[in-house]
Motif scaffolding. Sequence first.
Motif, PDB file in Angstrom:
ATOM      1  N   GLN A 102      14.695  19.345  43.855  1.00  0.00           N
ATOM      2  CA  GLN A 102      15.272  18.668  42.705  1.00  0.00           C
ATOM      3  C   GLN A 102      15.137  19.513  41.438  1.00  0.00           C
ATOM      4  O   GLN A 102      16.091  19.678  40.685  1.00  0.00           O
ATOM      5  CB  GLN A 102      14.541  17.318  42.541  1.00  0.00           C
ATOM      6  N   ARG A 103      13.964  20.075  41.253  1.00  0.00           N
ATOM      7  CA  ARG A 103      13.749  20.887  40.045  1.00  0.00           C
ATOM      8  C   ARG A 103      14.672  22.103  40.041  1.00  0.00           C
ATOM      9  O   ARG A 103      15.230  22.479  39.009  1.00  0.00           O
ATOM     10  CB  ARG A 103      12.281  21.345  39.961  1.00  0.00           C
ATOM     11  N   LEU A 104      14.824  22.736  41.198  1.00  0.00           N
ATOM     12  CA  LEU A 104      15.642  23.948  41.282  1.00  0.00           C
ATOM     13  C   LEU A 104      17.098  23.675  40.906  1.00  0.00           C
ATOM     14  O   LEU A 104      17.789  24.553  40.396  1.00  0.00           O
ATOM     15  CB  LEU A 104      15.546  24.540  42.691  1.00  0.00           C
ATOM     16  N   LYS A 105      17.529  22.448  41.135  1.00  0.00           N
ATOM     17  CA  LYS A 105      18.926  22.106  40.856  1.00  0.00           C
ATOM     18  C   LYS A 105      19.268  22.246  39.369  1.00  0.00           C
ATOM     19  O   LYS A 105      20.399  22.544  39.018  1.00  0.00           O
ATOM     20  CB  LYS A 105      19.235  20.671  41.320  1.00  0.00           C
ATOM     21  N   THR A 106      18.265  22.009  38.495  1.00  0.00           N
ATOM     22  CA  THR A 106      18.534  22.081  37.053  1.00  0.00           C
ATOM     23  C   THR A 106      17.713  23.184  36.374  1.00  0.00           C
ATOM     24  O   THR A 106      17.550  23.207  35.158  1.00  0.00           O
ATOM     25  CB  THR A 106      18.221  20.728  36.374  1.00  0.00           C
ATOM     26  N   LEU A 107      17.227  24.104  37.188  1.00  0.00           N
ATOM     27  CA  LEU A 107      16.333  25.159  36.683  1.00  0.00           C
ATOM     28  C   LEU A 107      16.940  25.975  35.553  1.00  0.00           C
ATOM     29  O   LEU A 107      16.268  26.302  34.571  1.00  0.00           O
ATOM     30  CB  LEU A 107      15.967  26.094  37.844  1.00  0.00           C
ATOM     31  N   TRP A 108      18.211  26.288  35.679  1.00  0.00           N
ATOM     32  CA  TRP A 108      18.849  27.170  34.702  1.00  0.00           C
ATOM     33  C   TRP A 108      19.095  26.480  33.367  1.00  0.00           C
ATOM     34  O   TRP A 108      19.481  27.100  32.391  1.00  0.00           O
ATOM     35  CB  TRP A 108      20.139  27.762  35.271  1.00  0.00           C
ATOM     36  N   LYS A 109      18.866  25.174  33.319  1.00  0.00           N
ATOM     37  CA  LYS A 109      18.988  24.443  32.048  1.00  0.00           C
ATOM     38  C   LYS A 109      17.657  24.393  31.309  1.00  0.00           C
ATOM     39  O   LYS A 109      17.588  23.953  30.168  1.00  0.00           O
ATOM     40  CB  LYS A 109      19.456  23.003  32.317  1.00  0.00           C
ATOM     41  N   GLU A 110      16.587  24.815  31.967  1.00  0.00           N
ATOM     42  CA  GLU A 110      15.252  24.707  31.368  1.00  0.00           C
ATOM     43  C   GLU A 110      15.040  25.720  30.248  1.00  0.00           C
ATOM     44  O   GLU A 110      15.544  26.838  30.314  1.00  0.00           O
ATOM     45  CB  GLU A 110      14.166  24.910  32.437  1.00  0.00           C
ATOM     46  N   GLU A 111      14.242  25.302  29.270  1.00  0.00           N
ATOM     47  CA  GLU A 111      13.804  26.203  28.206  1.00  0.00           C
ATOM     48  C   GLU A 111      12.441  26.764  28.592  1.00  0.00           C
ATOM     49  O   GLU A 111      11.628  26.056  29.184  1.00  0.00           O
ATOM     50  CB  GLU A 111      13.646  25.420  26.887  1.00  0.00           C
ATOM     51  N   PRO A 112      12.156  28.033  28.245  1.00  0.00           N
ATOM     52  CA  PRO A 112      10.824  28.579  28.502  1.00  0.00           C
ATOM     53  C   PRO A 112       9.751  27.789  27.748  1.00  0.00           C
ATOM     54  O   PRO A 112      10.046  27.150  26.733  1.00  0.00           O
ATOM     55  CB  PRO A 112      10.913  30.004  27.942  1.00  0.00           C
ATOM     56  N   ILE A 113       8.534  27.824  28.244  1.00  0.00           N
ATOM     57  CA  ILE A 113       7.427  27.164  27.541  1.00  0.00           C
ATOM     58  C   ILE A 113       7.056  27.992  26.309  1.00  0.00           C
ATOM     59  O   ILE A 113       7.424  29.167  26.208  1.00  0.00           O
ATOM     60  CB  ILE A 113       6.176  27.006  28.447  1.00  0.00           C
ATOM     61  N   ASP A 114       6.326  27.368  25.410  1.00  0.00           N
ATOM     62  CA  ASP A 114       5.797  28.095  24.258  1.00  0.00           C
ATOM     63  C   ASP A 114       4.508  28.777  24.730  1.00  0.00           C
ATOM     64  O   ASP A 114       3.428  28.202  24.683  1.00  0.00           O
ATOM     65  CB  ASP A 114       5.500  27.096  23.132  1.00  0.00           C
ATOM     66  N   CYS A 115       4.654  30.015  25.215  1.00  0.00           N
ATOM     67  CA  CYS A 115       3.534  30.688  25.881  1.00  0.00           C
ATOM     68  C   CYS A 115       2.573  31.312  24.867  1.00  0.00           C
ATOM     69  O   CYS A 115       2.417  32.515  24.787  1.00  0.00           O
ATOM     70  CB  CYS A 115       4.088  31.746  26.832  1.00  0.00           C
ATOM     71  N   SER A 116       1.935  30.467  24.072  1.00  0.00           N
ATOM     72  CA  SER A 116       0.987  30.936  23.059  1.00  0.00           C
ATOM     73  C   SER A 116      -0.388  30.403  23.445  1.00  0.00           C
ATOM     74  O   SER A 116      -0.486  29.476  24.254  1.00  0.00           O
ATOM     75  CB  SER A 116       1.399  30.382  21.701  1.00  0.00           C
TER      76      SER A 116
END
Length: 229
Positions: free
Chosen positions: A209-223
Amino acid sequence: PGKKVLIVYAHQEPKSFNGALLKIAVEELTKQGCSVTVSDLYAMQFEPRATRNDIVGQLHNPEAFNYGVETWEAYKRGGLSKDLVEEQKKVQEADLLIFQFPLFWFNMPAILKGWMDRVLVQGFAYDLSKVYDGGLLQDKLSLFSFTTGGSQEMFSKEGIGGDIRYVLWPMQHGIMHFCGVKVLEPHICYAPENVSEEKRKEMLAAWTQRLKTLWKEEPIDCSPEWYFK
Ligand code: FAD
Ligand code: ZN
């Protein structure tokens, strides 16, 4: 569609839960029209040790061996060993790197850590002052997908293992972000060995399910705050 994905996979057994997660990712992403490459590290008998053998030909300084300096120099003159060049090519071409593995001692398995140590050399992945947001592998995404022995409660802030994000700090921030790679939310399957068959199926379905919309995801704030707030 048309995106290139490299999955770096570290499990010995195709019938494992990690094997099932890998299969799902390959199938789902291929179905979307992505081109998927898998580096199956155990099957490749990938060399995890950072040694002199990674440099072809003359050393920059044969008097005292310095792995970081030697691989940097070798990269610049095209003198890295063939297995490293092949992995670097896969990384270079990829839009997304997925790392699939079981958690070993609060970390990635040695064979995968060896991949990080050997593939992400200076000059290729980062350089003098070209680190973090300035790292050399920009415009790429990464995703750490792993399984644990411990439960989700154990890996909470108050749990005995502490927040799972502490484990992610060296991987996501110390390696990927350092090289300029953006980081998507990790995907963690807790304790697949200790849950019911039904729950396992649910976890696998959640990954699909997650992979289906993966390309719509925003990266995390990796701080640092993301991990230790
Ligand atoms: P498996 O045992 O392969 O799978 C679990 C179950 O899922 C099995 O019954 C399998 O048959 C079943 N399954 C497989 N495919 C499917 C499918 N398609 N549908 C339904 N069921 C399926 N854990 C921690 O939490 N912290 C640590 O620090 C830690 N350190 C470790 C260090 C070492 C050296 C080792 C060996 C383990 C460590 N572990 C640790 C535990 C480890 O993380 C888990 O054993 C691992 O994550 C489980 O994943 P797996 O893929 O190997 O599971
Ligand atoms: Zn970061």
